[in-house]
Design a protein around this motif. Sequence first.
Motif, PDB file in Angstrom:
ATOM      1  N   LEU A   1     -13.377 -26.470  48.247  1.00 44.42           N
ATOM      2  CA  LEU A   1     -11.982 -26.345  47.418  1.00 44.42           C
ATOM      3  C   LEU A   1     -10.964 -26.913  47.005  1.00 44.42           C
TER       4      LEU A   1
ATOM      5  N   ARG B   1      -7.276 -27.510  45.471  1.00 45.36           N
ATOM      6  CA  ARG B   1      -6.372 -27.300  46.849  1.00 45.36           C
ATOM      7  C   ARG B   1      -5.006 -27.109  45.742  1.00 45.36           C
TER       8      ARG B   1
ATOM      9  N   LEU C   1      -5.836 -20.979  48.676  1.00 39.98           N
ATOM     10  CA  LEU C   1      -6.952 -20.843  48.964  1.00 39.98           C
ATOM     11  C   LEU C   1      -7.717 -19.900  49.861  1.00 39.98           C
TER      12      LEU C   1
ATOM     13  N   VAL D   1     -10.802 -23.698  56.817  1.00 41.34           N
ATOM     14  CA  VAL D   1      -9.483 -23.356  56.651  1.00 41.34           C
ATOM     15  C   VAL D   1      -8.859 -22.500  57.438  1.00 41.34           C
TER      16      VAL D   1
ATOM     17  N   THR E   1      -5.580 -17.486  57.465  1.00 41.95           N
ATOM     18  CA  THR E   1      -6.365 -17.920  55.373  1.00 41.95           C
ATOM     19  C   THR E   1      -7.189 -16.816  55.263  1.00 41.95           C
TER      20      THR E   1
END
Length: 249
Positions: free
Chosen positions: A11, A13, A17, A52, A56
Motif C-alpha cells: 500500500l 500511504r 487505502l 487495513v 476501510t
Amino acid sequence: MTSFAPDSIVLNRKLPLWYQVSQSLRASILGRSPRDPLRLPTEEQLAEHYGVSVLTMRQALKELEDEGLISRHRRRGTFIEPDARRGTPVRLLGSVDAIVAQQSGMTAELLDHGTVPVTGELTEYFPDLTEVAAYHRLRSDEQTGEPTNHARNHVRPELAERIDPEDLVRQPMTKVLRDVVGADISRITDTVAARLADPETARLLQVPLLSPILHYTGVTYDTAGRVLDLAVIHYRGDRFSFTVTLDAT
C-alpha cells in the motif's frame, strides 16, 4: 467452501487505502480463473490480508458492490458475480493496481511478437537502445467474444528475456512486468485521445472504418526514470471511457 484468494499489494500511504484495496481486489476478480471459487473471504480476513481496518475494507467492498462485481448476503457472505461485466469507468489515482484492474477481465490473443529497431517515435522513449521487444495482442470480451481493443507493447530487451508470451495471454503487461518479471515500476503516465479507426484497427475491432476509437498511450518508468514499457492501445469508442480523479490531498 473454499474462498477466492486475492493478490497481495504494497500500500501507498499517499493514496486512499480503500481505493487501493478496491482496485487490487477488482484486478484479482477480473483476472480470476473460471475454476476459482466465487465466495470471498470475510471482511475481517480480507482486512487482515491487506493490512487495513475493517472499516476501510468495508468501504472498498462497497465500491465493488456498487459496480456490480460482487454481491453481499447477510449471514451467507460476499460473492463474486460470475456474469458481471465492466460497466463503470476506472478511476485512476496514480495506483499501478488501477492500471492492472483496467487491463484485466478480458481474453487476449497474442497476434505476434519479436524485436523491432528503435526508430521514429520509439527513439524518444528508448534513446539508449537500438532495438526493443514488441508484442501485439487483441483483447476480447470473455462472455461475447467481441473484440474490445488491440495493444502494442514495446519493452526493454532485458525485461523481455524474462517474459513468457503465454503469460500475456492470461495477464496484462503491467501485471507481468511487476509480479512475474519483478520490474521496479515507479510511475505510469497515461494519455488518452480521440481518434478515427484506421483500416487495421477497424478490421481487428470489427468496427466501421473511421469510426471513433480511444487512442491510449501508457509509458511505464522505473525509479531511475528509464522507460520500461511503451503501450499503445486502441479501444472501441462504444465500449470504454476513462475517468481521472485528482486527489486534493
